[in-house]
Design a protein around this motif. Structure first.
Motif, PDB file in Angstrom:
ATOM      1  N   ASN A   9      16.031  35.119 -24.404  1.00 57.40           N
ATOM      2  CA  ASN A   9      16.478  35.882 -23.239  1.00 57.40           C
ATOM      3  C   ASN A   9      15.301  36.372 -22.388  1.00 57.40           C
ATOM      4  O   ASN A   9      15.248  37.537 -21.990  1.00 57.40           O
ATOM      5  N   GLY A  10      14.349  35.490 -22.137  1.00 60.62           N
ATOM      6  CA  GLY A  10      13.202  35.833 -21.306  1.00 60.62           C
ATOM      7  C   GLY A  10      12.123  36.636 -22.020  1.00 60.62           C
ATOM      8  O   GLY A  10      11.147  37.052 -21.397  1.00 60.62           O
ATOM      9  N   GLN A  11      12.280  36.856 -23.302  1.00 56.12           N
ATOM     10  CA  GLN A  11      11.313  37.625 -24.090  1.00 56.12           C
ATOM     11  C   GLN A  11      10.543  36.699 -25.014  1.00 56.12           C
ATOM     12  O   GLN A  11      11.106  35.744 -25.549  1.00 56.12           O
ATOM     13  N   SER A  12       9.274  37.001 -25.218  1.00 55.18           N
ATOM     14  CA  SER A  12       8.433  36.292 -26.179  1.00 55.18           C
ATOM     15  C   SER A  12       8.041  37.296 -27.247  1.00 55.18           C
ATOM     16  O   SER A  12       7.271  38.215 -26.981  1.00 55.18           O
ATOM     17  N   LEU A  13       8.607  37.124 -28.435  1.00 50.78           N
ATOM     18  CA  LEU A  13       8.381  38.070 -29.527  1.00 50.78           C
ATOM     19  C   LEU A  13       7.581  37.406 -30.631  1.00 50.78           C
ATOM     20  O   LEU A  13       7.968  36.355 -31.136  1.00 50.78           O
ATOM     21  N   LYS A  72      15.763  44.835 -24.804  1.00 55.11           N
ATOM     22  CA  LYS A  72      15.221  43.705 -24.042  1.00 55.11           C
ATOM     23  C   LYS A  72      15.929  42.402 -24.414  1.00 55.11           C
ATOM     24  O   LYS A  72      16.248  41.597 -23.550  1.00 55.11           O
ATOM     25  N   ILE A  73      16.156  42.215 -25.710  1.00 59.13           N
ATOM     26  CA  ILE A  73      16.794  40.982 -26.183  1.00 59.13           C
ATOM     27  C   ILE A  73      18.211  40.847 -25.636  1.00 59.13           C
ATOM     28  O   ILE A  73      18.629  39.775 -25.206  1.00 59.13           O
ATOM     29  N   PHE A  74      18.960  41.953 -25.665  1.00 55.23           N
ATOM     30  CA  PHE A  74      20.377  41.899 -25.294  1.00 55.23           C
ATOM     31  C   PHE A  74      20.643  42.341 -23.858  1.00 55.23           C
ATOM     32  O   PHE A  74      21.804  42.503 -23.471  1.00 55.23           O
ATOM     33  N   LYS A  75      19.584  42.499 -23.063  1.00 56.01           N
ATOM     34  CA  LYS A  75      19.749  42.897 -21.667  1.00 56.01           C
ATOM     35  C   LYS A  75      20.605  41.860 -20.938  1.00 56.01           C
ATOM     36  O   LYS A  75      20.328  40.659 -20.990  1.00 56.01           O
TER      37      LYS A  75
END
Length: 128
Positions: A9-13, A72-75
C-alpha cells in the motif's frame, strides 16, 4: 541475499527475520494475536466481530514494525475482513519467502565449507 523489504500500500517496511530482536517482535506479535483472537465472541453482531478481527491485524503490524505502522498500511482500506486478510497474507508470503531464502543460503554456505564424506575418501585414496 533475501528480500528484507515488504512493499504494501505504498509503504516500504524493512524486516530482517535473521535478526533476533526482529524475530522476537514477530513471535510476540503472533502470540498476542492468538491470545486476543480467543477473546473475540463467536456470537453477536457480525460487524463487531469484523472490526475486532481487523484490530488484531492492526496490532500485529504495530507490534512488528512499530506503533502507527498499521495506520499507514491500512490507509484508504475499508474495514473489510477480506481486505485486511489480503494484506495479512501478503505479509505471511513475504516472511515465508525470507525464511526459505535464508535457510537455503545457510545450507549452501554450510555445504561449501563441509566437504562430502565420499569426496574426502576419494581424496585420501588418491594419496595412498
Amino acid at each position: 541475499m533475501s528480500q528484507k523489504i515488504w512493499e504494501i500500500n505504498g509503504q516500504s517496511l524493512e524486516l530482517d527475520l535473521t535478526d533476533a530482536d526482529a524475530v522476537e517482535r514477530y513471535e510476540n506479535a503472533f502470540d498476542d494475536m492468538n491470545a486476543a483472537e480467543k477473546l473475540i465472541p463467536k456470537d453477536g453482531k457480525a460487524s463487531e466481530r469484523i472490526r475486532a478481527c481487523c484490530e488484531l491485524f492492526k496490532k500485529l503490524f504495530d507490534t512488528i514494525f512499530g506503533e502507527g505502522t498499521s495506520d499507514k498500511i491500512f490507509k484508504g482500506i475499508p474495514t473489510s475482513i477480506s481486505a485486511y486478510e489480503e494484506i495479512y497474507y501478503s505479509f505471511l508470503d513475504f516472511a515465508r519467502k525470507q525464511f526459505d531464502e535464508d535457510t537455503k543460503q545457510r545450507a549452501a554456505r554450510l555445504t561449501k565449507y563441509t566437504p562430502n564424506r565420499q569426496q574426502r575418501r576419494a581424496k585420501n585414496a588418491k594419496k595412498k
